[in-house]
Structures are given as C-alpha cells and as structure tokens.
Design a protein around this motif. Structure first.
Motif, short mmCIF file in Angstrom:
data_model
loop_
_atom_site.label_atom_id
_atom_site.label_comp_id
_atom_site.label_asym_id
_atom_site.label_seq_id
_atom_site.Cartn_x
_atom_site.Cartn_y
_atom_site.Cartn_z
N ALA A 118 0.83 -1.21 0.00
CA ALA A 118 0.00 0.00 0.00
C ALA A 118 0.86 1.26 0.00
O ALA A 118 0.53 2.26 -0.65
CB ALA A 118 -0.93 -0.01 1.20
N ALA A 119 1.98 1.20 0.72
CA ALA A 119 2.87 2.37 0.75
C ALA A 119 3.49 2.61 -0.62
O ALA A 119 3.61 3.76 -1.07
CB ALA A 119 3.96 2.15 1.79
N ILE A 139 2.15 1.77 -3.50
CA ILE A 139 1.09 2.26 -4.38
C ILE A 139 0.85 3.75 -4.16
O ILE A 139 0.59 4.51 -5.11
CB ILE A 139 -0.21 1.46 -4.14
CG1 ILE A 139 -0.02 0.01 -4.60
CG2 ILE A 139 -1.39 2.10 -4.87
CD1 ILE A 139 -1.21 -0.88 -4.30
N ASP A 140 0.97 4.20 -2.92
CA ASP A 140 0.79 5.63 -2.61
C ASP A 140 1.98 6.47 -3.01
O ASP A 140 1.98 7.69 -2.79
CB ASP A 140 0.52 5.81 -1.12
CG ASP A 140 -0.84 5.24 -0.72
OD1 ASP A 140 -1.70 5.08 -1.61
OD2 ASP A 140 -1.03 4.94 0.48
N GLY A 141 3.01 5.86 -3.57
CA GLY A 141 4.16 6.61 -4.06
C GLY A 141 5.34 6.67 -3.12
O GLY A 141 6.30 7.42 -3.39
#
Length: 291
Positions: free
Chosen positions: A186-187, A189-191
């Motif tokens: 998730a981290a 994916i958030d950039g």
C-alpha cells in the motif's frame, strides 16, 4: 434450592474460590523472588553508606544507625573516575545506537528479501551467539593489535557491537515479519519509496523491539570488565567505569565501602536507562506489532 432459582453467579464464585489459593501462592512466590533479587542491591547500597567500623565488624546487620557518605566521597575523589564514567557512557551509547541500526537493517534484509544462503546466514548468527566471549578474547586481542586499536575505545566498541548483533537480529526478525506485506504494498502504491517505507513506516513499528535489544546491549556493554581489562593495557585514560573498582582492591585490605559505593554509582545509569525505556521495553518483549 432448586436449579431454576440458582443464581447465575454461583459458578463464577465457585471458580474464584477454587483459583484463589493458587493465585495467592503465585503472588507469594513472586514476592519471594522479587525480595531475593532486590536483597543484593539493598545490601550493596547499605554497605556503601555504612561506616568503616560496621563494614569490618564480624556481626553483619541489615541496617545502620549512622549512615556516612565517606565511601562515596572516596569514590568521587579518585582522579580518573569522571573520565572512566564518560568513557563508559560513550562506549555504551555508541554500541546501543550502532547495533540497533545495523540489526534493524539486517533483520529487514533477511526477512523481506530472498537471496542465496539466507538460511545459512541466520544459522551462523545463532551459532555466533552460542560461542562464549572468553573463548574469543585472545583472538580478538591479536585482531585489535593488528588493526592498531589497543588502548583505544574502539577496541571496546567493535567487539560489543559484534556480540550484540546476533541476538538483536534474531529478535527484530520477528518484529519485521509481523508487519504485514500488504502495508508495504500500500505504501508503494501511494508513491512511497523503499527508503521512506523503511524509516517512516517500518522503523516506528519495530521500535519497541529495538528498545528491548538496546537494553541487552547497554547492560552487557556497561558492565563489561573482560574486554576493558584485556584491550586497555597501558593508557588508563581510555578505561571504563568497571576498571575504577580495581582502585579499591588493595593487597593488604580491600576497601569494601569504596567498592560498594562505586558499584552503586555504576548501577544508577542502568536504572535510569531502564526507567526511560520501561514502557517501550514491556511492549517490545510482549510483541507490540500485530497484524
């Protein structure tokens, strides 16, 4: 009384009555164990405040009616005592910080990445933890001599970092593994970059484990006498606090008051460090990271 009129709390009350003797026995055992652990500390502090006459008396009494700070005065009047204290703080602080950072990076590497000989490396860490320090003192002496580190604080810092790492890596490995991989994905994916995830997300989550390993590193380094005696040969300005105890061991008669006072002073930083990290230590030993 019929079954229909029986109180629903009766099974609970009966269960409490059955378990209460075992609970009392457990609490009594814990108190006895705590008293057994605390008594040597109490006797050390008591002996540090006893006058010389009471210390040398053949009748040992667990109290004193005339406490005296003379033993502490002799300790602080030692010319090199302050330097020894600062050297111990520097060595212990450096070992704690360096071993924590290296162990964190190593535990992340062996947990998150797949590479060749990873299992072999973990087994080597475990085997290194089993080797007694006394068996490696002489090889380490020649190694420090060849690197020109004798009579320096580096001769104390490097071996303690090496001996602290196996335990720290094995312990932190469980904390890193407990962090779900979905959080890492998730981290990304958030950039977030890998470095940002490592220090801003993963590091705070495993910080309780770092505190637990730091306590082990600090205590073992602070109380070290073997390396300090073996690697600091001629330059006494590079000695640490445990070496200050040798001043009070004399050929004719030992100064037990000075020994106990110096030991008390040595114990205070350990207690302060433990109080500062107590909350993190409890969560670290209990496993603060959950899925």
């Amino acid at each position: 009384m019929s079954a229909s009129r029986r109180s629903p709390l009766q099974p609970l009350v009966r269960r409490i009555r059955i378990r209460r003797p075992w609970r009392l026995a457990a609490e009594a055992t814990a108190l006895v164990a705590a008293a057994a652990v605390a008594f040597p500390l109490y006797w050390m502090v008591l002996s540090a405040f006893k006058p010389a006459g009471e210390i040398q008396s053949t009748e040992a009494r667990p109290w004193t009616l005339a406490p005296s700070p003379d033993s502490f005065r002799r300790v602080f009047e030692q010319q090199e005592f302050g330097r020894y204290f600062l050297n111990s703080l520097f060595v212990a602080g450096t070992v704690v910080i360096a071993s924590a950072l290296i162990a964190f990076l190593a535990a992340t590497a062996v947990t998150r990445f797949r590479f060749r000989f990873r299992t072999t490396l973990l087994v080597m860490f475990l085997v290194a933890q089993m080797v007694p320090i006394e068996a490696l003192t002489i090889p380490l002496f020649f190694l420090m001599r060849d690197f020109g580190q004798l009579n320096t604080l580096g001769a104390l810092i490097l071996p303690h970092i090496a001996f602290s790492l196996p335990f720290a890596i094995w312990m932190l490995r469980g904390f890193v593994r407990a962090v779900p991989e979905a959080l890492e994905e998730a981290a990304y994916i958030d950039g977030a970059s890998r470095t940002r995830f490592l220090w801003q997300i993963l590091f705070p989550l495993v910080f309780p484990g770092l505190v637990a390993t730091s306590v082990f590193s600090f205590i073992s380094t602070w109380n070290d006498f073997l390396f300090a005696k073996s690697f600091i040969i001629s330059d006494t300005s590079q000695s640490t606090l445990p070496m200050a105890l040798l001043v009070f061991f004399k050929p004719d008669e030992n100064d037990w008051g000075g020994i106990m006072a110096a030991s008390t002073v040595m114990t205070i930083p350990v207690l302060v460090f433990f109080v500062l990290v107590q909350r993190r230590l409890v969560s670290g030993l209990g496993g603060a990271v959950k899925d």
